[in-house]
Design a protein around this motif. Structure first.
Motif, PDB file in Angstrom:
ATOM      1  N   ILE A   3     -19.040 -21.504 -40.022  1.00 25.23           N
ATOM      2  CA  ILE A   3     -19.075 -22.414 -38.970  1.00 25.23           C
ATOM      3  C   ILE A   3     -19.289 -21.648 -37.766  1.00 25.23           C
ATOM      4  CG2 ILE A   3     -17.954 -24.349 -37.947  1.00 25.23           C
ATOM      5  CD1 ILE A   3     -16.518 -24.980 -40.530  1.00 25.23           C
ATOM      6  N   LEU A   4     -18.435 -20.859 -37.391  1.00 23.46           N
ATOM      7  CA  LEU A   4     -18.388 -20.173 -36.146  1.00 23.46           C
ATOM      8  C   LEU A   4     -19.748 -19.389 -35.961  1.00 23.46           C
ATOM      9  CD1 LEU A   4     -14.837 -19.040 -35.815  1.00 23.46           C
ATOM     10  CD2 LEU A   4     -15.849 -20.715 -34.739  1.00 23.46           C
ATOM     11  N   ALA A  24     -16.766 -32.609 -32.869  1.00 18.62           N
ATOM     12  CA  ALA A  24     -15.786 -32.035 -33.371  1.00 18.62           C
ATOM     13  C   ALA A  24     -16.273 -31.433 -34.652  1.00 18.62           C
ATOM     14  CB  ALA A  24     -14.725 -33.039 -33.336  1.00 18.62           C
ATOM     15  N   ILE A  25     -15.550 -30.481 -35.325  1.00 16.24           N
ATOM     16  CA  ILE A  25     -15.791 -30.032 -36.548  1.00 16.24           C
ATOM     17  C   ILE A  25     -14.805 -30.022 -37.216  1.00 16.24           C
ATOM     18  CG2 ILE A  25     -16.974 -27.964 -37.709  1.00 16.24           C
ATOM     19  CD1 ILE A  25     -18.160 -27.349 -34.921  1.00 16.24           C
ATOM     20  N   LEU A  26     -14.763 -30.523 -38.550  1.00 18.83           N
ATOM     21  CA  LEU A  26     -13.376 -30.616 -39.461  1.00 18.83           C
ATOM     22  C   LEU A  26     -13.770 -29.271 -40.407  1.00 18.83           C
ATOM     23  CD1 LEU A  26     -10.966 -31.767 -40.552  1.00 18.83           C
ATOM     24  CD2 LEU A  26     -12.005 -33.300 -41.646  1.00 18.83           C
ATOM     25  N   VAL A  41     -25.713 -21.945 -44.212  1.00 19.26           N
ATOM     26  CA  VAL A  41     -26.148 -21.914 -42.718  1.00 19.26           C
ATOM     27  C   VAL A  41     -27.116 -22.775 -42.485  1.00 19.26           C
ATOM     28  CG1 VAL A  41     -25.000 -19.669 -42.575  1.00 19.26           C
ATOM     29  CG2 VAL A  41     -27.440 -19.918 -43.265  1.00 19.26           C
ATOM     30  N   ASP A  42     -28.223 -22.981 -43.318  1.00 23.46           N
ATOM     31  CA  ASP A  42     -29.181 -23.982 -42.890  1.00 23.46           C
ATOM     32  C   ASP A  42     -28.618 -25.432 -42.661  1.00 23.46           C
ATOM     33  OD1 ASP A  42     -31.667 -22.434 -43.102  1.00 23.46           O
ATOM     34  OD2 ASP A  42     -31.175 -22.155 -45.299  1.00 23.46           O
ATOM     35  N   ILE A  66     -17.730 -33.248 -40.660  1.00 22.88           N
ATOM     36  CA  ILE A  66     -16.933 -32.823 -41.589  1.00 22.88           C
ATOM     37  C   ILE A  66     -17.529 -31.646 -42.436  1.00 22.88           C
ATOM     38  CG2 ILE A  66     -15.601 -33.404 -43.350  1.00 22.88           C
ATOM     39  CD1 ILE A  66     -15.269 -36.188 -42.157  1.00 22.88           C
ATOM     40  N   CYS A  67     -17.125 -30.569 -42.572  1.00 21.99           N
ATOM     41  CA  CYS A  67     -17.486 -29.443 -43.212  1.00 21.99           C
ATOM     42  C   CYS A  67     -16.792 -29.142 -44.500  1.00 21.99           C
ATOM     43  CB  CYS A  67     -17.699 -28.240 -42.293  1.00 21.99           C
ATOM     44  SG  CYS A  67     -18.702 -28.238 -40.850  1.00 21.99           S
TER      45      CYS A  67
END
Length: 280
Positions: A41-42, A174-176, A215-216, A235-236
């Protein structure tokens, strides 16, 4: 994303994973599990999505990044080092006395850290403040806040979710990092987080789902334009301790105390992955 762009981002994430594993092995302990679950994610945020300048870390129009779960700081430190905010040698100071890289990120210690974090549930309230400030100042930056599913037991999260929707903060993403584990067990047994999509939708958020290690898919989802007037929750779905096969999805590795055998096994797994992926 082109094949070359994908490879560059994946290699960036791989190098960050090595930083995490090598730092924990050298220091003897650290929150490897949650750091490894948010690494991709980062990497995508800093390689493909966010607007920033490592030579001018206080640039007024930069996008902001808040790591709500400060215990995941090894992922942030490795990412900032790879992005050019400071020399990678600084990572060797991890959690030493008067270190620039303590066990939770400190905005006064290193460039690139937009706010000191540690206590769970504070990332989203801070994001609301930063997003409101941007609206009031007429600035077009976005505030990205990486949250954990475990911290959704904190009431401040839901107070802020309500505020963000009421204030139409469409500059918040926001990224979960949903790895379904926390220090005491699974999130489903500690407190059920299965319906977070429905909860955020009910609060008035735009909710999107992504594979947190593709990543895509991450780039496409994280860079998609917001719905006007609505904050965005991505939401990841992730795997705790991603990159260390013997530790993946195991709550015991939330905070890792590696012995020599496990350390060697982790480094070997990373080497095997690189060889299989890129032939080197």
């Amino acid at each position: 994303m082109t094949t070359l762009q994908r490879e560059d981002t994946e290699k960036f994430a791989y190098r960050v994973r090595r930083h995490i594993v090598e730092t924990v092995i050298k220091y003897g302990e650290g929150h490897a599990g949650p750091s490894l679950s948010c690494t991709d994610i980062l990497a995508v945020l800093y390689c493909d999505v966010m607007r920033y300048d490592p030579m001018n870390p206080q640039w007024k129009s930069r996008d902001r990044l808040l790591l709500s779960g400060g215990h995941k700081c090894l992922a942030l430190y490795g990412t900032l080092a790879e992005a050019g905010f400071f020399d990678k040698s600084v990572l060797s100071e991890y959690n030493k006395l008067n270190s620039h890289v303590p066990a939770h990120p400190d905005m006064k210690k290193l460039p690139g850290i937009d706010f000191s974090t540690g206590s769970l549930g504070h990332g989203l309230p801070l994001a609301c403040g930063m997003a409101l400030a941007a609206k009031m100042a007429g600035l077009d930056y976005h505030v990205f806040v990486v949250m954990g599913d475990g911290e959704h037991g904190e009431g401040t999260v839901w107070e802020s979710a309500s505020l963000a929707a009421a204030k139409k903060l469409d500059n918040i993403v926001a990224i979960l990092d949903r790895n379904c584990l926390q220090i005491n067990g699974t999130t489903f047994t500690v407190h059920d987080t299965a319906l977070l999509e429905d909860r955020y939708s009910a609060f008035g958020w735009e909710v999107r789902i992504a594979d947190g290690h593709n990543v895509d898919e991450l780039k496409q989802t994280l860079s998609a334009p917001p719905i006007p007037g609505k904050p965005t929750m991505v939401i990841c779905n992730t795997i705790k301790s991603k990159g260390m096969p013997f530790a993946e999805n195991k709550v015991a590795y939330h905070h890792w105390h590696p012995d020599a055998e496990e350390g060697d096994k982790a480094l070997a797994a990373l080497e095997i992955y690189a060889n299989e992926r890129w032939g080197k």
